[in-house]
Design an enzyme around this catalytic site. Structure first.
Site, short mmCIF file in Angstrom:
data_model
loop_
_atom_site.label_atom_id
_atom_site.label_comp_id
_atom_site.label_asym_id
_atom_site.label_seq_id
_atom_site.Cartn_x
_atom_site.Cartn_y
_atom_site.Cartn_z
N CYS A 101 -23.72 -5.94 11.41
CA CYS A 101 -23.18 -6.89 12.38
C CYS A 101 -24.31 -7.56 13.17
O CYS A 101 -25.00 -6.91 13.95
CB CYS A 101 -22.23 -6.13 13.31
SG CYS A 101 -21.76 -7.00 14.81
N CYS A 115 -24.05 -7.37 16.95
CA CYS A 115 -24.32 -5.98 17.38
C CYS A 115 -25.82 -5.76 17.57
O CYS A 115 -26.25 -5.04 18.47
CB CYS A 115 -23.78 -4.97 16.36
SG CYS A 115 -22.00 -5.02 16.14
#
Length: 122
Positions: free
Chosen positions: A47, A50
């Protein structure tokens, strides 16, 4: 052999260093039973957003050491509590106090947003 060593050194530098590793196995102990506020970053290695939040969480972890528990839960390896708390998008950062969710931030936010969430509980 030297080539192998160099690639290992490079990969070590790119590994994500976690604040406190939160897993399905230790979630109850580290989060729900904590006597301090707890911030949990639900994330995954693939991600992109993230990876933007990760360094912020690390800074928060250092700054609130001893005052709050700050950890990261890899949703790919630990799906039980991500599902239980309705984490459908990552990054999602949940703040717990006395075992209850008292704050939620979905997506990337400035460091101040995370700090304020903990400051309100201290």
């Amino acid at each position: 052999m030297d080539y192998f060593y160099e690639t290992n050194v490079k990969s070590e530098k790119t590994d994500i260093i976690m604040a406190v590793e939160i897993t399905d196995a230790n979630f109850e102990e580290k989060v729900l039973k904590s006597d301090k506020p707890v911030m949990v970053d639900f994330w995954a290695a693939w991600c992109g957003p993230c990876r933007m939040v990760g360094p912020i969480i690390e800074e928060i972890s250092s700054e609130y050491d001893g005052k709050a528990v700050v950890g990261k839960l890899d949703v790919d390896a630990n799906q039980e509590f991500a599902a239980k708390y309705g984490v459908r998008n990552i990054p999602t950062v949940l703040v717990f106090q006395n075992g209850e969710v008292v704050g939620r931030q979905v997506g990337v936010a400035p460091k101040q947003t995370y700090a304020e969430a903990l400051d309100q509980l201290l």
